[in-house]
Design a protein around this motif. Structure first.
Motif, mmCIF file in Angstrom:
data_model
loop_
_atom_site.group_PDB
_atom_site.id
_atom_site.type_symbol
_atom_site.label_atom_id
_atom_site.label_comp_id
_atom_site.label_asym_id
_atom_site.label_seq_id
_atom_site.Cartn_x
_atom_site.Cartn_y
_atom_site.Cartn_z
ATOM 1 N N LYS A 1 31.885 50.652 31.799
ATOM 2 C CA LYS A 1 31.159 49.737 32.679
ATOM 3 C C LYS A 1 30.576 50.510 33.850
ATOM 4 O O LYS A 1 31.258 51.350 34.451
ATOM 5 C CB LYS A 1 32.113 48.637 33.164
ATOM 6 N N GLY B 1 31.507 40.762 42.002
ATOM 7 C CA GLY B 1 32.241 41.935 41.507
ATOM 8 C C GLY B 1 32.739 41.748 40.090
ATOM 9 O O GLY B 1 33.493 42.566 39.563
ATOM 10 N N ASP C 1 33.493 44.072 36.418
ATOM 11 C CA ASP C 1 34.728 44.783 36.040
ATOM 12 C C ASP C 1 35.544 43.909 35.078
ATOM 13 O O ASP C 1 36.087 44.379 34.082
ATOM 14 C CB ASP C 1 35.609 45.055 37.274
ATOM 15 N N LYS D 1 37.628 46.706 47.172
ATOM 16 C CA LYS D 1 36.544 46.122 46.371
ATOM 17 C C LYS D 1 36.225 46.929 45.112
ATOM 18 O O LYS D 1 35.572 46.440 44.185
ATOM 19 C CB LYS D 1 35.323 46.077 47.287
HETATM 20 MG MG MG Z 1 32.260 46.225 41.658
#
Ligand code: MG
Ligand code: ADP
Ligand code: ASP
Length: 692
Positions: free
Chosen positions: A5, A179, A182, A237
């Motif tokens: 990723k 986010g 992930d 993060k």
């Molecule tokens: Mg991220």
């Protein structure tokens, strides 16, 4: 299957995308890939504003469209460029309508471009629509959808899937939260039982704190799933917290790596036991969190925190202690100052710089290493900040372990009164200690000891080896050791196995990692034969002398038959990414096969009679040469060659070794030459492997 990723910064420009494609290309040569991507950096923020109809949102759209057009123009030419621009324009037509969940288009744009580029490069690619496959809050259905989509397309080498986006149970497009890419990657990995899950980002792994807050932050090489989750949940993060659960449940380690420094091992999150103490600092809302592991002395922690904050005149509310977490409420404008103080207190002044060394094999090299560690301890500590402690030693019969450290002059006595070292007793005892920052050094010439490397690495113990028998094992065994090292975040280094202290392997690894294409490697690495060929005396006299000086193996025919050179060639080739096995190496021994029958005495008797002679311009050369017609892409051979003055190996003396590497970056060859043997030279190389 591997899942890779890449986050927004990693794909923010055409140049960055090219780096990503190099990394993906290298991975795809090993195994199939699911490539998950975020939107280009800043895109999701802008699309959220567009979706909400914020002031000047049309400017945002134009700016985003320009950035994507620029990337396309740089990546493609001709008809592909026209088609990609058209596809981009169509997506922006939809964005301009501001449909519900407008932010979902960022990942569609980025992945469509990247999938097209991979296809142009001749890779079998399939774009997967995460809006159909990933069902929010229904992991079971998600796994079934992904598994079946992948199962149906066996010919595909690289699947490309947008991260972040999904559909809800009612069928509407939705996202997995900021986010969330992930998490998408972890879902894809768990669904297919991936062998590897790699999150590539703009920092070298999970660090002791956010490096943007504090440049002193250090990478944490390995973390348990729980500790990684605690850091993520409380503000780190770099990892989206929900990512941990699917990976942990599927037993897949999460590697976090830096797109801009691919050879940095970064962080491995896995089924590990964390070292007791302080893991990292994060901040979220009004709080700074110190993530911890194991039982900690809360009274002393409180005193240390109070001291740090007092000295820096920071006003803080109460400190709360939970299992694995200390929370401190600090006003926002004082948080950076508080972080700086706390990081210094808990991560920079820690006396955690001691490396415990366990040495297997107390022959010439083992002894030289023990002596060198003793002689150089002050310099090493001064230059590297590390303190080396000899915590255990073994010879062929006994072992002795002293976690507090053995002085060099204590080793002989300790071994004499040591414990029975049969089988894997020494390694088992080391693993039982659960030592932190430990290095196992193999100075033996055992054929079997490599079988213990994997268990050592899995227990978090790094391995340094000068034993080439341990590395020239069947490729499958070699690959398992490498994977164990990668997954545990420990190192497995063996520079000493070829050319003693000469940086052969490092140079070849550098080429392999930087996609430099190796055209040929010529290695003149047999100390015995170099010595014989460069001697003025007769073959038999020189060989006898070499054996007496300990330059040959016990049966000198191991050297003459090329087995030793073959092991070295296998190690060199694998460093270059060529999966060489013994059977692939064509060897022409120095003497004909009749010399290889019978005992060593028979052999010398036969030599007396035959009196073979060699010229001083002959060299025993192990070579690996690019050859597209061979299944490995390279041809490997070992034979005596006649060299003239134009050949770098012509100038070799005595037991010196050399490698000559020709590659795209080094069309006029890279030549490394120097002392190729000697216990002290070997010890210096081992020490370098331990410290680097
Ligand atoms: Mg991220
Ligand atoms: P990506 O787009 O690749 O997913 P993110 O911006 O989501 O990247 O996460 C990476 C960022 O996380 C880093 O640039 C860094 O500033 C921040 N970060 C916060 N805490 C940490 C930490 N403990 N270690 C590393 N990075 C951290
Ligand atoms: N693009 C999304 C975000 O910015 C998802 C991600 O980057 O992981 O939140």
């Amino acid at each position: 299957m591997q899942v890779l990723k890449f986050g927004g910064t990693s794909i923010a420009t055409a140049t960055n995308i090219s780096r990503v494609l190099d990394i993906v290309g290298a991975a795809a040569r090993k195994d199939r890939v699911i490539l998950v991507c975020s939107a280009i950096s800043g895109c999701t923020d802008s699309l959220l504003l567009v979706g909400a109809g914020a002031v000047h949102y049309t400017d945002r759209i134009s700016e985003l469209e320009d950035r994507h057009r620029e990337i396309i123009t740089r990546l493609f030419t001709g008809a592909q460029r026209d088609e990609a621009l058209k596809e981009c324009e169509d997506i922006f037509k939809q964005i301009k309508q501001r449909p519900p969940c407008t932010e979902a288009f960022g990942e569609i744009l980025s992945t469509k471009i990247i999938a097209r580029k991979l296809a142009c490069d001749g890779i079998e690619v399939q774009w997967l629509d995460s809006r159909k496959l990933v069902i929010k809050d229904d992991v079971k259905a998600t796994y079934a959808n992904i598994a079946s989509a992948v199962e149906q397309r066996r010919a595909v080498r690289v699947f490309v899937a947008p991260g972040f986006i999904a559909r809800d149970k009612e069928g509407s497009v939705t996202t997995l939260g900021r986010g969330g890419s992930d998490y998408s990657a972890a879902l894809y990995a768990a669904a297919v039982g991936a062998s590897s899950l790699q999150l590539w980002t703009d920092v070298p792994g999970i660090m002791t704190t956010n490096p943007k807050d504090l440049p002193q932050a250090r990478t944490i090489p390995r973390l348990s799933y729980d500790a990684a989750w605690r850091l993520a949940e409380h503000g780190a993060k770099v990892l989206y917290p929900p990512t941990v659960k699917p990976a942990q449940e599927a037993g897949i380690a999460i590697e976090i790596k830096n797109t801009f420094d691919p050879s940095n091992p970064g962080t491995v999150v896995g089924d590990f036991k964390d070292a007791k103490g302080w893991i990292g600092l994060a901040r979220k809302d009004d709080f700074i969190y110190l993530v911890t592991a194991g039982d900690i002395d809360t009274a002393s922690a409180r005193t240390r925190i109070n001291g740090v904050l007092d000295r820096r005149c920071i006003t803080w509310d109460d400190i709360s202690f939970q299992d694995g977490l200390i929370g401190i409420k600090v006003p926002f404008d004082q948080q950076k100052e508080a972080l700086k103080g706390l990081h210094r207190e808990f991560f920079e002044l820690e006396p955690n710089r001691t490396r415990r060394i366990f040495i297997a094999g107390y022959g010439a090299v083992g002894k030289a290493l023990v002596k060198m560690i003793g002689d150089t301890s002050m310099t090493v500590t001064h230059n590297s900040g590390k303190t080396l402690r000899i915590a255990g030693v073994s010879n062929s019969t006994h072992y002795a372990i002293r976690p507090g450290g053995l002085m060099p002059w204590e080793v002989d006595d300790a071994l004499a009164s040591g414990q029975d070292a049969s089988g894997d007793a020494f390694c088992k005892a080391i693993i039982g200690l659960e030592p932190h920052q430990a290095v196992f050094v193999d100075c033996t010439d055992s054929e079997a000891i490599y079988k213990q490397y994997e268990a050592l690495l899995e227990a978090g113990i790094s391995v340094v080896s000068s034993n080439r028998r341990s590395l020239a094992v069947p490729y499958a065994d070699y690959a398992r050791m490498k994977t164990a090292a990668l997954q545990s975040g420990c190192f497995l280094r063996y520079e000493t196995t070829v050319g003693a202290a000469l940086p052969f392997l490092e140079s070849i690894a550098m080429s392999a990692n930087s996609s430099d294409e190796i055209i040929s490697i010529e290695a003149v690495v047999s100390c015995t034969l170099n010595y014989i060929f460069s001697s003025k005396d007769s073959f038999i006299d020189t060989l006898r002398k070499a054996q007496k000086e300990g330059l040959t193996e016990k049966d000198p025919r191991t050297d003459l038959g090329g087995r030793d050179a073959m092991r070295k060639l296998i190690i060199l080739a694998r460093e270059a990414g060529v999966h060489l096995e013994e059977k692939d190496v064509e060897i022409e021994p120095v003497l004909d096969s009749s010399f290889f029958e019978g005992s060593v005495e028979d052999f010398y008797a036969k030599l007396e009679k035959a009196e073979p002679r060699f010229g001083r311009n002959q060299r025993f050369v192990a070579s690996l040469v690019k050859d597209p017609s061979s299944p490995l892409g390279y041809k490997a051979s070992i034979r005596v060659q006649t060299v003239d003055e134009s050949h770098p190996a012509y100038w070799l003396h005595g037991t010196d070794n050399a490698i000559i590497v020709r590659s795209t970056f080094h069309p006029s060859p890279l030549v490394i030459q120097g002392a190729g043997e000697g216990a002290r030279v070997a010890a210096s190389s081992i020490l370098n492997d331990i410290l680097k």
